[in-house]
Design a protein around this motif. Structure first.
Motif, PDB file in Angstrom:
ATOM      1  N   ASN A 167     -19.201 -35.078 -43.476  1.00  0.00           N
ATOM      2  CA  ASN A 167     -19.538 -36.044 -44.527  1.00  0.00           C
ATOM      3  C   ASN A 167     -20.678 -35.543 -45.394  1.00  0.00           C
ATOM      4  O   ASN A 167     -20.652 -35.674 -46.619  1.00  0.00           O
ATOM      5  CB  ASN A 167     -19.895 -37.396 -43.899  1.00  0.00           C
ATOM      6  CG  ASN A 167     -18.699 -38.310 -43.768  1.00  0.00           C
ATOM      7  OD1 ASN A 167     -18.299 -38.969 -44.717  1.00  0.00           O
ATOM      8  ND2 ASN A 167     -18.102 -38.323 -42.591  1.00  0.00           N
ATOM      9  N   LEU A 186     -14.760 -43.178 -43.907  1.00  0.00           N
ATOM     10  CA  LEU A 186     -14.103 -44.181 -43.066  1.00  0.00           C
ATOM     11  C   LEU A 186     -13.902 -43.659 -41.641  1.00  0.00           C
ATOM     12  O   LEU A 186     -14.085 -44.395 -40.667  1.00  0.00           O
ATOM     13  CB  LEU A 186     -12.745 -44.569 -43.674  1.00  0.00           C
ATOM     14  CG  LEU A 186     -12.775 -45.623 -44.775  1.00  0.00           C
ATOM     15  CD1 LEU A 186     -11.363 -45.901 -45.269  1.00  0.00           C
ATOM     16  CD2 LEU A 186     -13.435 -46.902 -44.295  1.00  0.00           C
ATOM     17  N   ALA A 187     -13.529 -42.390 -41.532  1.00  0.00           N
ATOM     18  CA  ALA A 187     -13.366 -41.799 -40.200  1.00  0.00           C
ATOM     19  C   ALA A 187     -14.685 -41.823 -39.433  1.00  0.00           C
ATOM     20  O   ALA A 187     -14.709 -42.079 -38.218  1.00  0.00           O
ATOM     21  CB  ALA A 187     -12.849 -40.369 -40.328  1.00  0.00           C
ATOM     22  N   ALA A 238     -14.587 -49.710 -46.119  1.00  0.00           N
ATOM     23  CA  ALA A 238     -13.796 -49.330 -47.293  1.00  0.00           C
ATOM     24  C   ALA A 238     -14.196 -50.155 -48.510  1.00  0.00           C
ATOM     25  O   ALA A 238     -14.269 -49.642 -49.637  1.00  0.00           O
ATOM     26  CB  ALA A 238     -12.310 -49.517 -46.995  1.00  0.00           C
ATOM     27  N   LEU A 259     -14.104 -40.881 -49.379  1.00  0.00           N
ATOM     28  CA  LEU A 259     -13.648 -42.102 -48.706  1.00  0.00           C
ATOM     29  C   LEU A 259     -12.972 -41.847 -47.356  1.00  0.00           C
ATOM     30  O   LEU A 259     -13.342 -42.483 -46.354  1.00  0.00           O
ATOM     31  CB  LEU A 259     -12.718 -42.897 -49.624  1.00  0.00           C
ATOM     32  CG  LEU A 259     -12.161 -44.207 -49.051  1.00  0.00           C
ATOM     33  CD1 LEU A 259     -13.288 -45.164 -48.688  1.00  0.00           C
ATOM     34  CD2 LEU A 259     -11.207 -44.866 -50.043  1.00  0.00           C
ATOM     35  N   PRO A 260     -12.007 -40.929 -47.233  1.00  0.00           N
ATOM     36  CA  PRO A 260     -11.362 -40.729 -45.920  1.00  0.00           C
ATOM     37  C   PRO A 260     -12.343 -40.287 -44.829  1.00  0.00           C
ATOM     38  O   PRO A 260     -12.298 -40.799 -43.708  1.00  0.00           O
ATOM     39  CB  PRO A 260     -10.313 -39.640 -46.202  1.00  0.00           C
ATOM     40  CG  PRO A 260     -10.063 -39.716 -47.674  1.00  0.00           C
ATOM     41  CD  PRO A 260     -11.383 -40.082 -48.275  1.00  0.00           C
ATOM     42  N   LEU A 261     -13.231 -39.332 -45.159  1.00  0.00           N
ATOM     43  CA  LEU A 261     -14.189 -38.860 -44.164  1.00  0.00           C
ATOM     44  C   LEU A 261     -15.194 -39.943 -43.798  1.00  0.00           C
ATOM     45  O   LEU A 261     -15.567 -40.097 -42.631  1.00  0.00           O
ATOM     46  CB  LEU A 261     -14.925 -37.626 -44.682  1.00  0.00           C
ATOM     47  CG  LEU A 261     -14.259 -36.262 -44.446  1.00  0.00           C
ATOM     48  CD1 LEU A 261     -15.093 -35.156 -45.076  1.00  0.00           C
ATOM     49  CD2 LEU A 261     -14.063 -36.006 -42.960  1.00  0.00           C
TER      50      LEU A 261
END
Length: 381
Positions: free
Chosen positions: A337, A348-349, A56, A344-346
């Motif tokens: 992705n 990080l996942a 992140a 950011l969410p994808l």
């Protein structure tokens, strides 16, 4: 000496309640295996969180917001306006501010500062948890025989990780760099995964007594263990390649799939002016290699899973099933992705997915070497 009758029962001379004697393994110092395992689980969770938070920090462009390395006093954040302004003024001196964020205000700077400060604080917490646990178990003589060097190695690697982290950050504080060097980011992430892997392996090994592990190893599957070791190494290389992609934001370019910019092999895959630096600085080549390695990893994992299905041990088969399921999810996240330019969410996942997949590969590998014994009565744990 009294002569014994030929047909006398041998057990008559030995009390029936006498416990059997143990061997050399049983005579060794067993230590607090359960307590140390719990401590390792806590360390595993903290290191995994450190990897996620580091991702992140990189994706939000926050990694260069703190321009000094103060391992002790740096744990205290700015407490007043003057201190905040001094931190911001130091950030203004680096190329990232001058070339990327020249219009940034103090309030925006605080946002990226907190990301980097949190990442460093979590790193300090990992070090403290390791030191407190190791010193306690060592001082109370609760470490099992042969485990002191292994547990000490974790601390030494953690200290090296802090130094490499600063070496990475320093690459973006001078010259013309507006971000950290991608190869240093890959080194930093690679060592984090190496530490995570060792913690996971040690935790799995401490889940059973030493004697049980030795018995299990005799029933192990050497070939399955060997090819899973190869899969583990390939997964580790893919993680390093992913760091190179993240280091130059290559994941936010060439957003088509399965082609790249409408081409199977992008025309910009080699820039003659970069030479060997294409492998670190050319987004087309870096992303192309990452994609090809992902395909290779997927095919190899399917081959390993097909071999594992023939294992006579149900728990081992279950471990490899969990591994291949995690790989399928990770492949899906990777494609998403690419298609959505790594929000950011994808992103990080995808990074958390790498942690889960790598851990499950290690778990499957451990079961291949130390399978749980199976009988008609069920699995012996």
């Amino acid at each position: 000496m009294t002569r014994r009758p030929v047909f006398q029962e041998v057990t008559e001379t030995v009390p029936r309640d006498t416990p059997p004697g143990g061997g050399m393994i049983d005579a060794g110092h067993k230590g607090a295996r359960g307590a140390i395992r719990i401590w390792l689980i806590v360390l595993f969770v903290l290191v995994a969180a450190m990897i996620a938070l580091g991702g992140a920090t990189r994706l939000t462009g926050s990694g260069l917001s703190i321009t000094e390395w103060k391992p002790v006093t740096g744990a205290i954040p700015p407490m007043d306006q003057a201190t905040w302004q001094a931190e911001f003024d130091r950030y203004k001196q680096i190329p990232q501010f001058q070339q990327v964020n020249p219009d940034m205000e103090l309030a925006e700077f605080k946002t990226i500062y907190w990301w980097e400060w949190s990442h460093r604080l979590l790193g300090r917490l990992v070090g403290l948890v390791w030191a407190a646990g190791f010193l306690f178990f060592w001082a109370t003589r609760r470490i099992p025989t042969g485990w002191t060097p292994r547990l000490l190695t974790l601390g030494l690697l953690g200290g090296a990780q802090g130094a490499i982290g600063w070496w990475m950050v320093h690459s973006g504080l001078s010259g013309e760099m507006i971000r950290v060097a991608s190869y240093r980011l890959a080194t930093h992430l690679g060592l984090a995964f190496a530490i995570l892997g060792l913690v996971a392996w040690y935790g799995l090994s401490l889940s059973r007594p030493e004697a049980a592990l030795l018995r299990a190893r005799r029933a192990g599957e050497p070939k399955l263990f060997s090819i899973t070791t190869g899969l583990m190494h390939l997964a580790f290389v893919q993680i390093l390649l992913g760091a190179l992609v993240a280091g130059i934001d290559a994941g936010r370019m060439y957003t088509g799939w399965p082609t790249m910019g409408g081409e199977w092999i992008p025309s910009t895959i080699w820039d003659a002016t970069l030479g060997w630096r294409n492998f670190f600085e050319n987004p087309a080549l870096v992303q192309f290699i990452h994609r090809m390695a992902a395909y290779l990893l997927t095919v190899f994992a399917v081959v390993v899973y097909a071999r594992a299905r023939r294992s006579p041990h149900p728990v081992t088969r279950g471990a490899f099933l969990a591994m291949i399921a995690a790989l399928a999810v990770q492949v899906g996240l990777g494609i998403l992705n690419v298609l959505h330019a790594s929000p950011l969410p994808l992103a990080l996942a995808h990074q958390i997915g790498a942690v889960i997949l790598f851990t499950l590969i290690l778990r499957a590998r451990h079961h291949a070497r130390y399978p749980y014994e199976t009988s008609v009565r069920g699995t012996v744990r």
